[in-house]
Scaffold this active site. Sequence first.
Site, PDB file in Angstrom:
ATOM      1  N   CYS A  82       0.735  -0.588  -0.316  1.00 39.41           N
ATOM      2  CA  CYS A  82       0.159  -0.254   0.052  1.00 39.41           C
ATOM      3  C   CYS A  82       0.811   1.510  -0.119  1.00 39.41           C
ATOM      4  O   CYS A  82       2.124   1.104   0.192  1.00 39.41           O
ATOM      5  CB  CYS A  82      -0.925   0.407   0.873  1.00 39.41           C
ATOM      6  SG  CYS A  82      -2.550   1.723   0.842  1.00 39.41           S
TER       7      CYS A  82
ATOM      8  N   CYS B  63      -0.363   4.233   1.778  1.00 32.85           N
ATOM      9  CA  CYS B  63      -0.702   5.411   2.612  1.00 32.85           C
ATOM     10  C   CYS B  63       0.179   5.588   3.940  1.00 32.85           C
ATOM     11  O   CYS B  63       0.116   6.677   4.468  1.00 32.85           O
ATOM     12  CB  CYS B  63      -1.701   4.970   3.482  1.00 32.85           C
ATOM     13  SG  CYS B  63      -1.540   2.869   3.597  1.00 32.85           S
TER      14      CYS B  63
ATOM     15  N   HIS C 119      -3.429   8.597   1.905  1.00 34.19           N
ATOM     16  CA  HIS C 119      -4.039   8.047   1.370  1.00 34.19           C
ATOM     17  C   HIS C 119      -3.181   6.967   1.032  1.00 34.19           C
ATOM     18  O   HIS C 119      -2.443   7.069   0.683  1.00 34.19           O
ATOM     19  CB  HIS C 119      -4.896   8.768   0.613  1.00 34.19           C
ATOM     20  CG  HIS C 119      -6.316   9.714   1.042  1.00 34.19           C
ATOM     21  ND1 HIS C 119      -7.426   9.008   1.039  1.00 34.19           N
ATOM     22  CD2 HIS C 119      -5.946  10.942   1.314  1.00 34.19           C
ATOM     23  CE1 HIS C 119      -7.712  10.012   2.251  1.00 34.19           C
ATOM     24  NE2 HIS C 119      -7.024  10.792   2.079  1.00 34.19           N
TER      25      HIS C 119
ATOM     26  N   LYS D   4     -12.747  -5.599   1.806  1.00 34.18           N
ATOM     27  CA  LYS D   4     -11.460  -4.416   3.271  1.00 34.18           C
ATOM     28  C   LYS D   4     -12.522  -3.998   3.057  1.00 34.18           C
ATOM     29  O   LYS D   4     -13.001  -2.802   2.605  1.00 34.18           O
ATOM     30  CB  LYS D   4     -10.451  -4.236   2.598  1.00 34.18           C
ATOM     31  CG  LYS D   4      -9.703  -3.035   3.836  1.00 34.18           C
ATOM     32  CD  LYS D   4      -8.093  -3.225   3.417  1.00 34.18           C
ATOM     33  CE  LYS D   4      -7.836  -2.309   4.444  1.00 34.18           C
ATOM     34  NZ  LYS D   4      -6.818  -1.320   3.950  1.00 34.18           N
TER      35      LYS D   4
ATOM     36  N   ARG E  32     -11.582   7.116   3.720  1.00 36.92           N
ATOM     37  CA  ARG E  32     -11.168   6.125   2.900  1.00 36.92           C
ATOM     38  C   ARG E  32     -12.295   5.665   2.109  1.00 36.92           C
ATOM     39  O   ARG E  32     -12.421   4.461   1.889  1.00 36.92           O
ATOM     40  CB  ARG E  32     -10.301   5.129   3.846  1.00 36.92           C
ATOM     41  CG  ARG E  32      -8.962   5.592   3.974  1.00 36.92           C
ATOM     42  CD  ARG E  32      -7.546   4.304   4.383  1.00 36.92           C
ATOM     43  NE  ARG E  32      -6.534   5.408   3.842  1.00 36.92           N
ATOM     44  CZ  ARG E  32      -5.726   4.888   5.212  1.00 36.92           C
ATOM     45  NH1 ARG E  32      -5.782   3.841   5.901  1.00 36.92           N
ATOM     46  NH2 ARG E  32      -4.633   5.449   5.359  1.00 36.92           N
TER      47      ARG E  32
ATOM     48  N   LYS F  95     -11.398  -8.375   5.775  1.00 34.22           N
ATOM     49  CA  LYS F  95     -10.575  -7.728   6.719  1.00 34.22           C
ATOM     50  C   LYS F  95     -12.311  -6.474   7.424  1.00 34.22           C
ATOM     51  O   LYS F  95     -12.523  -5.736   6.283  1.00 34.22           O
ATOM     52  CB  LYS F  95      -9.581  -7.296   6.413  1.00 34.22           C
ATOM     53  CG  LYS F  95      -8.990  -5.612   7.508  1.00 34.22           C
ATOM     54  CD  LYS F  95      -7.555  -5.460   6.889  1.00 34.22           C
ATOM     55  CE  LYS F  95      -7.173  -4.687   7.947  1.00 34.22           C
ATOM     56  NZ  LYS F  95      -5.750  -3.969   7.125  1.00 34.22           N
TER      57      LYS F  95
ATOM     58  N   TYR G  46      -3.024 -10.595  15.663  1.00 33.51           N
ATOM     59  CA  TYR G  46      -1.477 -10.134  15.992  1.00 33.51           C
ATOM     60  C   TYR G  46      -1.810 -11.102  17.781  1.00 33.51           C
ATOM     61  O   TYR G  46      -0.147 -10.815  18.182  1.00 33.51           O
ATOM     62  CB  TYR G  46      -2.105  -8.925  17.117  1.00 33.51           C
ATOM     63  CG  TYR G  46      -2.152  -7.715  16.004  1.00 33.51           C
ATOM     64  CD1 TYR G  46      -0.578  -7.231  15.401  1.00 33.51           C
ATOM     65  CD2 TYR G  46      -3.679  -6.997  15.314  1.00 33.51           C
ATOM     66  CE1 TYR G  46      -1.390  -6.184  14.232  1.00 33.51           C
ATOM     67  CE2 TYR G  46      -3.323  -6.249  14.339  1.00 33.51           C
ATOM     68  CZ  TYR G  46      -2.748  -6.370  13.922  1.00 33.51           C
ATOM     69  OH  TYR G  46      -2.403  -5.093  12.654  1.00 33.51           O
TER      70      TYR G  46
HETATM   71 ZN    ZN Z   1      -3.620   2.098   2.867  1.00 36.75          ZN
END
Ligand code: ZN
Length: 323
Positions: free
Chosen positions: A119, A121, A128, A195, A217, A248, A313
């Site tokens: 990505c 971002c 973004h 997502k 987003r 996700k 996690y």
């Molecule tokens: Zn991103």
Amino acid sequence: MNRVELHPGCGHETLRAWQADGPPAADRLVWPLFVTDRDDACEPIAAMPGQHRWGVGRLREALDGPVRNGLRAVLVFGVPGGAKDGRGSGADSPGSPAVRALAALREAYPGLLLIADVCLCAYTDHGHCGILQSDGTVDNEASVTRLAAVAAAYAAAGAHVVAPSDMMDNRVAAIRAALKTAGCGGTAILSYAAKFASCFYGPFRDAAQSRPAFGDRRAYQLPPAGRRLALRAVLRDVDEGADLVMVKPGGPYLDIVREVRDAVRVPVLAYQVSGEYAMLHHAAAAGAFDLRTAVLESLDGLHRAGAGAVITYFAPQALGWVR
Ligand SMILES: [Zn+2]
């Protein structure tokens, strides 16, 4: 004509294992790993108690124990400390923490499946996930070209799997083409296909320092109630050549995990995101329930819904618990 290939999805022992459905197990857990460009760092992430941002020089400290306990896969996020720009140049620069971590991990842990989050971002000055036009909206074509280059760089650095999380349109096909051109045609693509624009990502944005400087987003991530749009996104990405797909967040979207599992023939991963981690951690700390019991139940739920593997996690702790 779109020719979907099967070999990238079975090029690694862990990917082959994920082609079969199964109960929660150590080899079906993926640990997200934040890597900074400060080599000696081990920075606690305040919003995610127990998690850290690791420097490349301390990755063995992070992973020796979990790998010894059976960890089979990591999802690598680069967290750059340096200058950011409009096109996220730092994502695939030679000094990029992701590029350097992938190379180091490939050498240190030959059997570990390396998944690289792709990505922009964390690397753009506006925060973004793509390249923006002058009016602040996403330039999809420019973004996809850039993401494909980043994915190819991560594959060349050692990633077995590249995982675009940006939610730009038609980036899977572009990444597949870029991987081939770069001589990395055997690299698998895990698409963050379903997502959702979720508030459960809050702690992650502190961890990856990727909070947007303005706006949100919702113009490229899925609306939380958008069940049919999620299915369209997944089917489109599989059609473009995704070897694996992801839902996700996981826990609040178990129905989507099940629908995706029934709709496609590629492995489905669910991401138990930072907000789910924080909820379970803080609830257990407040005495609401026993952490181990609650985490195992949450993993059972994700697998029951159809997840072939879970990104969590809790992976280092859960490795022992699921045995
Ligand atoms: Zn991103």
